[in-house]
Design a protein around this motif. Structure first.
Motif, mmCIF file in Angstrom:
data_model
loop_
_atom_site.group_PDB
_atom_site.id
_atom_site.type_symbol
_atom_site.label_atom_id
_atom_site.label_comp_id
_atom_site.label_asym_id
_atom_site.label_seq_id
_atom_site.Cartn_x
_atom_site.Cartn_y
_atom_site.Cartn_z
ATOM 1 N N HIS A 145 0.629 -1.094 0.026
ATOM 2 C CA HIS A 145 -0.079 -0.054 0.158
ATOM 3 C C HIS A 145 1.033 1.281 -0.062
ATOM 4 O O HIS A 145 1.899 1.454 0.757
ATOM 5 N N GLY A 147 0.541 5.260 0.328
ATOM 6 C CA GLY A 147 -0.210 6.463 0.722
ATOM 7 C C GLY A 147 -0.025 7.425 -0.383
ATOM 8 O O GLY A 147 -1.002 8.013 -1.009
ATOM 9 N N VAL A 148 1.151 7.995 -0.385
ATOM 10 C CA VAL A 148 1.561 8.855 -1.509
ATOM 11 C C VAL A 148 2.925 8.468 -1.920
ATOM 12 O O VAL A 148 3.781 8.308 -1.109
ATOM 13 N N ALA A 162 -1.226 7.792 -5.331
ATOM 14 C CA ALA A 162 -1.768 7.878 -3.938
ATOM 15 C C ALA A 162 -2.975 6.953 -3.712
ATOM 16 O O ALA A 162 -3.871 6.529 -4.325
ATOM 17 N N ASN A 163 -2.738 6.572 -2.411
ATOM 18 C CA ASN A 163 -3.755 5.678 -1.604
ATOM 19 C C ASN A 163 -4.106 4.538 -2.837
ATOM 20 O O ASN A 163 -5.096 4.121 -3.046
ATOM 21 N N ASP A 225 7.212 8.818 1.445
ATOM 22 C CA ASP A 225 6.667 9.247 0.180
ATOM 23 C C ASP A 225 7.791 8.783 -0.977
ATOM 24 O O ASP A 225 7.216 9.421 -1.824
#
Length: 257
Positions: A145, A147-148, A162-163, A225
């Motif tokens: 996964h 997130g960013v 993203a996500n 990130d």
């Protein structure tokens, strides 16, 4: 009689101390025989092995915790990072959290010690065979996964994912050079579940390795990130571990006589 003896003794010594040379046969047959004898007695050189054009790449994926990171930090003392940083793509890869180095003397001994201390069941060894000049894929994470994910360049940075649940891999393109040298090109690739594939080719790092010389890859301690974090962090957020990749290319010999 006394005078005769004085002259006879030196004569005997002179004859005994001289080497009597035998005449050398210079006939064509004799010369040919001597040349053949010299040829059969000379050491035989092993003919160079024929190459198949294939390169086998052994990939060691080692999962370790932050507590074990000191062992793997020591590993980098035996890896030359300047070779990768000296290329434009290598410098960009580092700015995106990807650390790449070429093994020096002592690397293998330190690696084995770090592997013993890690004792991780999640560590594994992969084999990949590709034709010289073609691409292969080292799967780093099948599903992780993000997130960013930010892409940092000399012109600035942008968000490219993203996500999303993605698969992360390193694309490797080895090419056989003269002697036992192998040119290796590497860049990261991310593939999302909706079919989107992102090749960060501007992060391509180009190295020249010897046959059997390892290169090592890992993530730098940067923001979550970065591409390096997405590639080399492992597990859930609360139990995050690190991954170190050791990639070793070998030139395959041909089975043809």
């Amino acid at each position: 009689m006394k005078v005769c003896c004085e002259f006879l003794i030196p004569l005997v010594v002179l004859v005994a101390g001289c080497a009597i040379e035998q005449p050398v046969d210079e006939s064509p047959a004799a010369l040919a025989a001597r040349e053949w004898e010299a040829y059969t007695r000379r050491p035989r050189e092993r003919p160079p092995a024929k190459r198949s054009g294939n390169i086998t790449i052994i990939v060691d994926k080692i999962i370790h915790t932050d507590a074990q990171s000191l062992d793997f930090d020591l590993l980098w003392r035996y890896a030359d990072e300047s070779i990768a940083i000296g290329t434009p793509g290598g410098e960009l890869a580092r700015s995106n959290g990807i650390r790449i180095g070429v093994a020096k003397d002592g690397f293998q001994a330190v690696l084995k010690a770090a592997q013993r201390n890690a004792r991780s069941r999640q560590s594994e060894q992969l084999w990949l065979t590709v034709l010289s000049g073609t691409q292969g894929h080292i799967l780093v994470a099948q599903s992780t996964h993000i997130g960013v994910l930010r892409h940092r360049t000399a012109m600035g940075e942008s968000i490219i994912l993203a996500n999303a649940m993605v698969g992360a891999s390193m694309v490797i393109e080895p090419r056989i050079l003269a002697g036992d040298d192998i040119q290796v090109k590497l860049h990261p690739r991310f593939s999302s579940r909706d079919g989107k594939t992102i090749n960060l080719t501007d992060l391509t790092t180009e190295l020249v390795l010897r046959h059997g010389q390892p290169l090592v890859m890992a993530g730098l301690d940067q923001a979550s990130d970065s591409a390096g974090f997405a590639l080399f962090s492992y597990g859930k957020a609360e139990t995050k571990s690190r991954m170190t990749l050791v990639v070793t290319p070998y030139i395959e010999e041909s089975n043809e006589d």
